[in-house]
Design a protein around this motif. Structure first.
Motif, PDB file in Angstrom:
ATOM      1  N   UNK A 178       3.010  -7.236   2.716  1.00 34.73           N
ATOM      2  CA  UNK A 178       3.953  -6.153   2.418  1.00 34.73           C
ATOM      3  C   UNK A 178       4.006  -5.951   0.911  1.00 34.73           C
ATOM      4  N   UNK A 179       2.967  -5.343   0.353  1.00 35.05           N
ATOM      5  CA  UNK A 179       2.927  -5.034  -1.077  1.00 35.05           C
ATOM      6  C   UNK A 179       1.755  -4.086  -1.320  1.00 35.05           C
ATOM      7  N   UNK A 180       1.653  -3.495  -2.519  1.00 34.84           N
ATOM      8  CA  UNK A 180       0.531  -2.600  -2.777  1.00 34.84           C
ATOM      9  C   UNK A 180      -0.783  -3.373  -2.794  1.00 34.84           C
ATOM     10  N   UNK A 204      -1.207  -4.645   6.268  1.00 34.15           N
ATOM     11  CA  UNK A 204      -0.178  -4.173   5.350  1.00 34.15           C
ATOM     12  C   UNK A 204       0.588  -3.011   5.989  1.00 34.15           C
ATOM     13  N   UNK A 205       1.732  -2.658   5.410  1.00 34.07           N
ATOM     14  CA  UNK A 205       2.431  -1.448   5.806  1.00 34.07           C
ATOM     15  C   UNK A 205       1.740  -0.226   5.196  1.00 34.07           C
ATOM     16  N   UNK A 206       1.832   0.921   5.834  1.00 31.76           N
ATOM     17  CA  UNK A 206       1.159   2.119   5.322  1.00 31.76           C
ATOM     18  C   UNK A 206       1.882   2.711   4.120  1.00 31.76           C
ATOM     19  N   UNK A 207       1.208   3.655   3.481  1.00 31.89           N
ATOM     20  CA  UNK A 207       1.849   4.406   2.396  1.00 31.89           C
ATOM     21  C   UNK A 207       3.065   5.148   2.947  1.00 31.89           C
ATOM     22  N   UNK A 214      -0.825   0.670   2.537  1.00 28.56           N
ATOM     23  CA  UNK A 214      -1.884   0.510   3.529  1.00 28.56           C
ATOM     24  C   UNK A 214      -3.026  -0.335   2.998  1.00 28.56           C
ATOM     25  N   UNK A 215      -4.259   0.138   3.240  1.00 24.25           N
ATOM     26  CA  UNK A 215      -5.474  -0.563   2.797  1.00 24.25           C
ATOM     27  C   UNK A 215      -5.561  -1.974   3.380  1.00 24.25           C
ATOM     28  N   UNK A 216      -5.207  -2.092   4.659  1.00 21.56           N
ATOM     29  CA  UNK A 216      -5.436  -3.343   5.379  1.00 21.56           C
ATOM     30  C   UNK A 216      -6.932  -3.614   5.441  1.00 21.56           C
TER      31      UNK A 216
END
Length: 293
Positions: A178-180, A204-207, A214-216
């Motif tokens: 949970x971070x950029x 990750x959570x999305x934008x 995002x960018x999992x």
């Protein structure tokens, strides 16, 4: 049968536990429809990691028991779908809540319970109880048994997290986040996979979710192939910023062949020379007043 399908549930949370329950169950069903063997949530899904900018008493009150109805719903669904589910939650715990992951296998059995070891004590996570160690479980999947460990977000910034999981036999590390996710954090994940010859899957959570984009990713850890002259890109999936369920196909047979022959990992380590790694002292310039012992 040697391909493990990993679904990253890059979805945005709602404001209530009930909404996250409903949306999470739906995302797991979508993952199964895509052919997933494992579904992974972003960090602290039960409350959407909504712990910043509010009184501590307010967000800690949202902690839920690991054996409560929220977790049991996903445990039951794992058995119904015949799909492993890596559920994350703000866990109710004596002495203060924990940032936790519960891994249910495809039969609905709890195979692994993990609490974040490296809590972000420089911010509000100082109110969480850190976990007491890293653990690996053998997960029965349609692709056969797979040895799975986990680390959560800030854990990835310490090479020791992935290293100790590798030493316990992990082939895959599940990493809720949970971070950029920018180039340097993504590079950390690439490094953890490369240096330990294992796969690292990060959700990750999305934008649109505060402080997330995002960018999992999934890195398979296989840097070299006999038929290729140069090293290869170990990233087998990088999602964009948008909300969605993203599926990565991990070639377990190739990973295992690589682990049996390549030079990274454990074969050529010199543990007797590493005693300083377990020293407890902190010297300048790394002294921090808010550091917990």
């Amino acid at each position: 049968m040697d391909t493990l399908n990993i679904a990253l549930l890059q979805i945005a949370p709602g404001p209530t536990l009930e909404e996250n329950l409903e949306k999470g169950l739906a995302a797991c069903k979508e993952a199964k429809d895509l052919g997933a063997d494992i579904a992974l949530f972003p960090e602290m899904w039960s409350c959407g990691y909504q712990i910043y900018g509010r009184p501590v008493e307010e967000w800690t009150a949202r902690a839920i028991p690991a054996g409560g109805g929220f977790a049991r719903a996903f445990q039951s669904l794992a058995g119904e779908l015949s799909m492993a589910i890596a559920l994350t939650l703000l866990e109710e715990h004596q002495g203060g809540p924990r940032n936790s992951l519960l891994l249910f296998d495809r039969f609905g059995a709890l195979r692994l319970s993990y609490a974040k070891v490296h809590t972000c004590d420089f911010d509000v996570e100082r109110h969480l109880t850190p976990g007491d160690g890293f653990h690996v479980a053998e997960l029965d999947t349609a692709a056969g048994p797979v040895k799975v460990g986990t680390m959560i977000c800030y854990d990835r910034e310490f090479p020791e997290s992935a290293r100790i999981l590798m030493l316990q036999g992990a082939e895959l590390i599940l990493t809720p986040n949970a971070c950029p996710m920018e180039i340097n954090r993504i590079s950390q994940l690439r490094a953890r996979a490369f240096e330990n010859m294992l796969a690292v899957a990060t959700c990750n959570y999305p934008q649109g979710v505060p402080d997330c984009n995002g960018h999992s990713t999934v890195f398979d850890g296989v840097a070299y192939l006999p038929e290729e002259e140069h090293s290869r890109d170990t990233c087998i999936l990088q999602a964009g910023g948008g909300e969605g369920v993203y599926l990565a196909r991990l070639d377990l047979e190739r990973l295992r062949r690589y682990r049996e022959s390549e030079v990274h990992g454990n074969a050529y380590r010199r543990p007797a020379q590493y005693s300083l790694l377990t020293a407890a002292g902190v010297d300048p310039p790394f002294v921090r007043a808010d550091r917990r012992p």
